[in-house]
Design a protein around this motif. Structure first.
Motif: not given
Length: 395
Positions: A211-237
């Motif tokens: 149920g629901g959706v699984q999402l995998g985001w590719a990130l450069a090794p060791g890179a810091a991810p965006p803050t949690p409140d930015a994910w939806s807008d980042l994916w939507a862009g």
């Protein structure tokens, strides 16, 4: 050692043949938040050869309907399942599948499960591995130790079997989108595995078997991810308009994760030494690309059971060591080829992530370039989907 796909299925197959089998698993249960869900036709064929198809009703699963690719918010191409394979790629709740394997193994008289019991070290005698010692000091003697304890395998390390690690181009952040807000995305997906590549990076999403959706985001090794409140807008862009609208209305409470998975790919040139065999990610950590970890693990177990059953029944250490050498030699060509195909596909994806001009050109010309790319992509998927040939269980 290890009750993942390789360990649980091999334990079941050997126990079914009447052999005494101890299965040791450090975790208390199989309820890990993120596990691979994709069973390719190669993995489904292995389960069928084990007598485990159709999948039990207690294992949530759903066949994929298509693979869709979007560049810079534009549809590039879509390829429908089953792409010439006998069956479609199927999403499966791996935790439920493992529980079913263990339940079936538990019905065999010679099977013992040591759940929540870690291993401290290997037992040795006259240059041979003769068992393991648990963390509480309990010794378990055995004719053969099979290390199926994952990419960070303690058995591999203590068995002094070297892992050659390939350079990793990325890490993967795994998210689960849940709740009523995620159901709109499930509806939009319509059973598809969707890959989105744009200026911010790339991600893949698909309807989870649980149920629901699984999402995998590719990130450069060791890179810091965006803050949690930015994910939806980042994916939507970078998403096509219908998906972008759904992502932007997704509340933070619907996003579970991320869990960071450093992509570690490697291969042991030797999988065995007297009394010891490695299988699955312990022998060959796989990229998550096209869900090969579970599929190769199931195929490892099927081949291993075919050779181990007569050797272990005979009990001669020379026959056992000959069998484990044969297993490794049979499995190495397929593992090498699958890892090569994964690397080639990862390089192409990385090129699209980095080359804005190339993405823009392909997006603008998708009407004619998309069908050509679809043909090329589909041709390159055959071995990733079906493996290098049919494998069978014990005679």
């Amino acid at each position: 050692m290890g009750a993942g796909p390789a360990g649980a299925s091999l334990a079941l197959l050997l126990a079914r043949s009447g052999l005494p089998v101890d299965l040791v698993e450090a975790a208390l249960n199989s309820n890990r938040l993120f596990r691979g869900e994709g069973l390719m036709p190669s993995g489904l064929a292995a389960l069928a050869a084990m007598g485990l198809m159709p999948l039990p009703a207690a294992v949530p699963h759903r066949p994929l309907k298509a693979w869709s690719f979007f560049l810079d918010r534009q549809s590039l191409f879509e390829v429908a399942e089953p792409m010439g394979s006998p069956v479609a790629c199927t999403l499966v709740d791996q935790g439920s599948l493992l529980r079913e394997l263990l339940a079936e193994a538990g019905r065999q008289p010679g099977f013992r499960l040591f759940q929540g019991r870690a291993v401290r070290d290997l037992l040795h005698l006259d240059g041979r591995i003769t068992g393991v010692r648990l963390a509480d000091g309990t010794p378990l003697e055995a004719s053969l130790v099979v290390g199926c304890d994952g990419r960070d395998s303690l058995v591999r390390q203590q068995g002094q079997l070297d892992l050659e690690v390939a350079p990793s181009p990325l890490d993967v952040l795994w998210f689960r989108l849940r709740g009523p807000a995620a159901e709109g995305i499930v509806g939009w997906l319509e059973g598809r595995f969707v890959t989105v590549v744009g200026a911010a990076g790339s991600y893949a999403l698909f309807p989870s078997s649980r149920g629901g959706v699984q999402l995998g985001w590719a990130l450069a090794p060791g890179a810091a991810p965006p803050t949690p409140d930015a994910w939806s807008d980042l994916w939507a862009g970078d998403a096509p308009a219908p998906l972008a609208r759904l992502l932007r209305t997704l509340p933070d409470t619907a996003v579970q994760g991320p869990v960071r998975l450093p992509v570690r790919v490697g291969l042991c040139r030797r999988w065995q030494r007297p009394g010891l065999l490695l299988l699955g990610d312990a022998a060959h950590p796989m990229s998550p690309l096209r869900a090969q970890g579970i599929n190769m693990a199931l195929r490892d177990a099927l081949v291993a059971a075919r050779h181990l059953e007569p050797a272990l029944a005979d009990g001669d250490s020379g026959a056992i060591d000959a069998a484990i050498a044969t297993i490794a030699s049979e499995r190495l060509p397929e593992i090498r080829r699958i890892q090569q195909l994964q690397e080639e596909e990862a390089r192409r994806a990385d090129l699209l992530r980095r080359r804005h001009g190339l993405r823009a050109l392909l997006a603008r010309t998708a009407r004619w370039s998309g069908p050509l790319l679809a043909l090329r992509w589909r041709a390159g998927q055959r071995q990733l989907r079906d493996g290098l040939g049919r494998i069978t269980g014990a005679d």
